[in-house]
Design a protein around this motif. Structure first.
Motif, PDB file in Angstrom:
ATOM      1  N   LYS A  24       0.821  -1.226   0.000  1.00  0.00           N
ATOM      2  CA  LYS A  24       0.000   0.000   0.000  1.00  0.00           C
ATOM      3  C   LYS A  24       0.851   1.272   0.000  1.00  0.00           C
ATOM      4  CE  LYS A  24      -0.716  -0.023   5.027  1.00  0.00           C
ATOM      5  NZ  LYS A  24       0.268   0.927   5.376  1.00  0.00           N
ATOM      6  N   ASP A  25       2.129   1.158   0.374  1.00  0.00           N
ATOM      7  CA  ASP A  25       3.025   2.314   0.414  1.00  0.00           C
ATOM      8  C   ASP A  25       3.695   2.602  -0.927  1.00  0.00           C
ATOM      9  OD1 ASP A  25       2.536   2.505   3.173  1.00  0.00           O
ATOM     10  OD2 ASP A  25       4.173   1.116   3.629  1.00  0.00           O
ATOM     11  N   ILE A  26       3.539   1.711  -1.877  1.00  0.00           N
ATOM     12  CA  ILE A  26       4.223   1.830  -3.167  1.00  0.00           C
ATOM     13  C   ILE A  26       3.388   2.687  -4.109  1.00  0.00           C
ATOM     14  CG2 ILE A  26       5.073   0.529  -5.161  1.00  0.00           C
ATOM     15  CD1 ILE A  26       5.591  -1.784  -3.103  1.00  0.00           C
ATOM     16  N   ASP A  27       4.045   3.626  -4.742  1.00  0.00           N
ATOM     17  CA  ASP A  27       3.401   4.556  -5.670  1.00  0.00           C
ATOM     18  C   ASP A  27       2.614   3.805  -6.738  1.00  0.00           C
ATOM     19  OD1 ASP A  27       2.760   6.502  -7.589  1.00  0.00           O
ATOM     20  OD2 ASP A  27       4.678   7.522  -7.378  1.00  0.00           O
ATOM     21  N   GLU A  28       1.402   4.230  -6.991  1.00  0.00           N
ATOM     22  CA  GLU A  28       0.527   3.582  -7.966  1.00  0.00           C
ATOM     23  C   GLU A  28       1.121   3.603  -9.375  1.00  0.00           C
ATOM     24  OE1 GLU A  28      -2.391   1.091  -8.763  1.00  0.00           O
ATOM     25  OE2 GLU A  28      -2.013   1.847  -6.747  1.00  0.00           O
ATOM     26  N   LYS A  29       1.975   4.584  -9.661  1.00  0.00           N
ATOM     27  CA  LYS A  29       2.629   4.644 -10.983  1.00  0.00           C
ATOM     28  C   LYS A  29       3.502   3.416 -11.218  1.00  0.00           C
ATOM     29  CE  LYS A  29       2.908   9.652 -10.952  1.00  0.00           C
ATOM     30  NZ  LYS A  29       3.805  10.788 -10.803  1.00  0.00           N
ATOM     31  N   TRP A  31       2.937   0.394  -9.956  1.00  0.00           N
ATOM     32  CA  TRP A  31       2.025  -0.721 -10.261  1.00  0.00           C
ATOM     33  C   TRP A  31       1.490  -0.614 -11.691  1.00  0.00           C
ATOM     34  CZ3 TRP A  31       3.230  -4.330  -7.330  1.00  0.00           C
ATOM     35  CH2 TRP A  31       3.393  -4.189  -5.950  1.00  0.00           C
ATOM     36  N   THR A  32       1.198   0.606 -12.131  1.00  0.00           N
ATOM     37  CA  THR A  32       0.717   0.817 -13.501  1.00  0.00           C
ATOM     38  C   THR A  32       1.778   0.400 -14.506  1.00  0.00           C
ATOM     39  OG1 THR A  32      -0.713   2.621 -12.782  1.00  0.00           O
ATOM     40  CG2 THR A  32      -0.144   2.559 -15.125  1.00  0.00           C
ATOM     41  N   THR A  33       3.031   0.768 -14.245  1.00  0.00           N
ATOM     42  CA  THR A  33       4.128   0.394 -15.130  1.00  0.00           C
ATOM     43  C   THR A  33       4.251  -1.120 -15.213  1.00  0.00           C
ATOM     44  OG1 THR A  33       5.322   2.427 -14.605  1.00  0.00           O
ATOM     45  CG2 THR A  33       6.622   0.608 -15.535  1.00  0.00           C
ATOM     46  N   ILE A  34       4.236  -1.775 -14.072  1.00  0.00           N
ATOM     47  CA  ILE A  34       4.355  -3.234 -14.042  1.00  0.00           C
ATOM     48  C   ILE A  34       3.216  -3.873 -14.831  1.00  0.00           C
ATOM     49  CG2 ILE A  34       4.223  -5.262 -12.527  1.00  0.00           C
ATOM     50  CD1 ILE A  34       5.726  -3.480 -10.409  1.00  0.00           C
ATOM     51  N   LEU A  35       1.992  -3.415 -14.602  1.00  0.00           N
ATOM     52  CA  LEU A  35       0.849  -3.997 -15.309  1.00  0.00           C
ATOM     53  C   LEU A  35       0.935  -3.773 -16.809  1.00  0.00           C
ATOM     54  CD1 LEU A  35      -1.817  -5.490 -15.316  1.00  0.00           C
ATOM     55  CD2 LEU A  35      -2.959  -3.301 -14.895  1.00  0.00           C
ATOM     56  N   TYR A  59      -1.810 -10.103  -7.549  1.00  0.00           N
ATOM     57  CA  TYR A  59      -1.009 -11.188  -6.977  1.00  0.00           C
ATOM     58  C   TYR A  59       0.234 -10.612  -6.284  1.00  0.00           C
ATOM     59  CZ  TYR A  59       2.092 -15.221  -6.695  1.00  0.00           C
ATOM     60  OH  TYR A  59       2.955 -16.185  -6.244  1.00  0.00           O
ATOM     61  N   LEU A  60       0.959  -9.736  -6.990  1.00  0.00           N
ATOM     62  CA  LEU A  60       2.151  -9.132  -6.390  1.00  0.00           C
ATOM     63  C   LEU A  60       1.792  -8.321  -5.150  1.00  0.00           C
ATOM     64  CD1 LEU A  60       4.238  -7.939  -9.470  1.00  0.00           C
ATOM     65  CD2 LEU A  60       4.911  -9.644  -7.767  1.00  0.00           C
ATOM     66  N   LYS A  61       0.757  -7.504  -5.258  1.00  0.00           N
ATOM     67  CA  LYS A  61       0.372  -6.666  -4.119  1.00  0.00           C
ATOM     68  C   LYS A  61       0.050  -7.504  -2.881  1.00  0.00           C
ATOM     69  CE  LYS A  61      -1.463  -2.543  -6.409  1.00  0.00           C
ATOM     70  NZ  LYS A  61      -2.690  -1.765  -6.673  1.00  0.00           N
ATOM     71  N   GLN A  62      -0.584  -8.649  -3.084  1.00  0.00           N
ATOM     72  CA  GLN A  62      -0.957  -9.481  -1.937  1.00  0.00           C
ATOM     73  C   GLN A  62       0.216 -10.270  -1.378  1.00  0.00           C
ATOM     74  OE1 GLN A  62      -4.543 -11.808  -2.005  1.00  0.00           O
ATOM     75  NE2 GLN A  62      -5.502 -10.407  -3.464  1.00  0.00           N
ATOM     76  N   ASN A  63       1.228 -10.529  -2.200  1.00  0.00           N
ATOM     77  CA  ASN A  63       2.291 -11.421  -1.753  1.00  0.00           C
ATOM     78  C   ASN A  63       3.591 -10.743  -1.351  1.00  0.00           C
ATOM     79  OD1 ASN A  63       1.251 -14.302  -2.015  1.00  0.00           O
ATOM     80  ND2 ASN A  63       0.529 -13.296  -3.858  1.00  0.00           N
ATOM     81  N   ILE A  64       3.843  -9.526  -1.801  1.00  0.00           N
ATOM     82  CA  ILE A  64       5.122  -8.886  -1.449  1.00  0.00           C
ATOM     83  C   ILE A  64       5.208  -8.547   0.034  1.00  0.00           C
ATOM     84  CG2 ILE A  64       5.532  -7.980  -3.760  1.00  0.00           C
ATOM     85  CD1 ILE A  64       4.839  -5.191  -2.607  1.00  0.00           C
ATOM     86  N   ASP A  65       4.080  -8.449   0.697  1.00  0.00           N
ATOM     87  CA  ASP A  65       4.085  -8.124   2.117  1.00  0.00           C
ATOM     88  C   ASP A  65       4.416  -9.329   2.994  1.00  0.00           C
ATOM     89  OD1 ASP A  65       3.379  -5.538   1.455  1.00  0.00           O
ATOM     90  OD2 ASP A  65       1.256  -5.817   1.894  1.00  0.00           O
ATOM     91  N   ALA A  81      10.762  -1.015 -12.508  1.00  0.00           N
ATOM     92  CA  ALA A  81       9.565  -0.296 -12.972  1.00  0.00           C
ATOM     93  C   ALA A  81       9.805   1.213 -12.964  1.00  0.00           C
ATOM     94  CB  ALA A  81       8.364  -0.652 -12.095  1.00  0.00           C
ATOM     95  N   LYS A  82      10.434   1.698 -11.909  1.00  0.00           N
ATOM     96  CA  LYS A  82      10.713   3.141 -11.807  1.00  0.00           C
ATOM     97  C   LYS A  82      11.652   3.581 -12.930  1.00  0.00           C
ATOM     98  CE  LYS A  82      12.226   6.533  -8.377  1.00  0.00           C
ATOM     99  NZ  LYS A  82      13.419   7.164  -8.874  1.00  0.00           N
ATOM    100  N   ILE A  83      12.696   2.821 -13.138  1.00  0.00           N
ATOM    101  CA  ILE A  83      13.687   3.160 -14.165  1.00  0.00           C
ATOM    102  C   ILE A  83      13.081   3.041 -15.563  1.00  0.00           C
ATOM    103  CG2 ILE A  83      15.873   2.415 -15.190  1.00  0.00           C
ATOM    104  CD1 ILE A  83      16.645   1.607 -12.231  1.00  0.00           C
ATOM    105  N   PHE A  84      12.299   1.996 -15.788  1.00  0.00           N
ATOM    106  CA  PHE A  84      11.653   1.814 -17.090  1.00  0.00           C
ATOM    107  C   PHE A  84      10.758   3.012 -17.405  1.00  0.00           C
ATOM    108  CE2 PHE A  84       8.246   0.395 -19.857  1.00  0.00           C
ATOM    109  CZ  PHE A  84       8.931  -0.293 -20.851  1.00  0.00           C
ATOM    110  N   ALA A  85       9.938   3.430 -16.445  1.00  0.00           N
ATOM    111  CA  ALA A  85       9.029   4.562 -16.657  1.00  0.00           C
ATOM    112  C   ALA A  85       9.796   5.858 -16.936  1.00  0.00           C
ATOM    113  CB  ALA A  85       8.107   4.734 -15.452  1.00  0.00           C
TER     114      ALA A  85
END
Length: 164
Positions: A24-29, A31-35, A59-65, A81-85
Motif C-alpha cells: 500500500k506504500d508503493i506509488d501507484e505509478k 504498479w501501472t508500469t508493471i501492469l 497477486y504481487l500486491k498481496q504477496n510482497i508483504d 519499474a521506476k527506471i523503465f518509466a
C-alpha cells in the motif's frame, strides 16, 4: 540512446526497500508500469487471459508483504519499474506494437533483461497459482490451460494452520 539511459539510471535510482515497506506504500505509478509491461509480456489471445485479466499485479500486491517474499526480487521489480518509466515515458501512450518494441529495447540491457525475466516469473506464478493468493482470477489461467487443480486446495495462505 534509450538503452544507454536505461543502463545509467539503474545505478542512480535505487528505491530503498526496508523491512516495513508494504504494498500500500508503493506509488501507484509503479504498479501501472508493471501492469502495462506485463500486458505486453502476457497479451490476451483467443485462448489465454492477459496479465490484467488473470490479476498479475493483485497477486504481487498481496504477496510482497509476506515475510517469505524475496526482498531482492522486490527491489528489482520496483526499481526496474521506476527506471523503465523514467527511461521510456513514451511507452504509456504508444501503440501495442510500439510498446512491444520498447520492451525489446529494454531487454537489450542486462538489467532490463533481469527485470523483464522477474516480471515473467511472477506473471507465470500469478497465472497458475491458486486464486487464494490473489492471481489466477476466476481460475482463468487454469481454464485456459485446461488444468485441474490438485486437491485439497488451500483454505488459508502460506500453510497457516486451520482451526478444526
Amino acid at each position: 540512446m534509450k538503452r544507454r539511459t536505461f543502463i545509467k539510471l539503474t545505478s542512480l535510482s535505487p528505491i530503498i526497500i526496508n523491512s516495513y515497506m508494504m504494498a500500500k506504500d508503493i506509488d501507484e505509478k509503479i504498479w501501472t508500469t508493471i501492469l502495462e509491461v506485463q500486458n505486453i509480456l502476457f497479451p490476451k489471445t483467443s485462448k489465454m487471459p492477459s496479465a490484467k485479466e488473470f490479476g498479475s499485479v493483485s497477486y504481487l500486491k498481496q504477496n510482497i508483504d509476506h515475510q517469505t517474499f524475496d526482498k531482492d526480487d522486490l527491489e528489482l521489480i520496483l526499481n526496474g519499474a521506476k527506471i523503465f518509466a523514467e527511461t521510456f515515458p513514451e511507452f504509456f501512450k504508444a501503440s501495442k506494437s510500439d510498446k512491444l518494441e520498447i520492451v525489446k529495447q529494454a531487454n537489450e540491457s542486462e538489467y532490463g533483461n533481469s527485470w523483464l525475466n522477474i516480471l515473467v516469473y511472477y506473471g507465470i506464478e500469478a497465472m497458475l497459482s491458486d486464486p487464494i493468493y490473489g492471481g489466477n482470477k476466476f481460475q482463468s489461467g487454469w481454464m485456459a490451460l485446461k488444468h485441474k487443480a490438485g486437491m485439497p486446495r488451500p483454505k488459508k495462505k502460506y500453510g497457516a494452520k486451520i482451526d478444526l
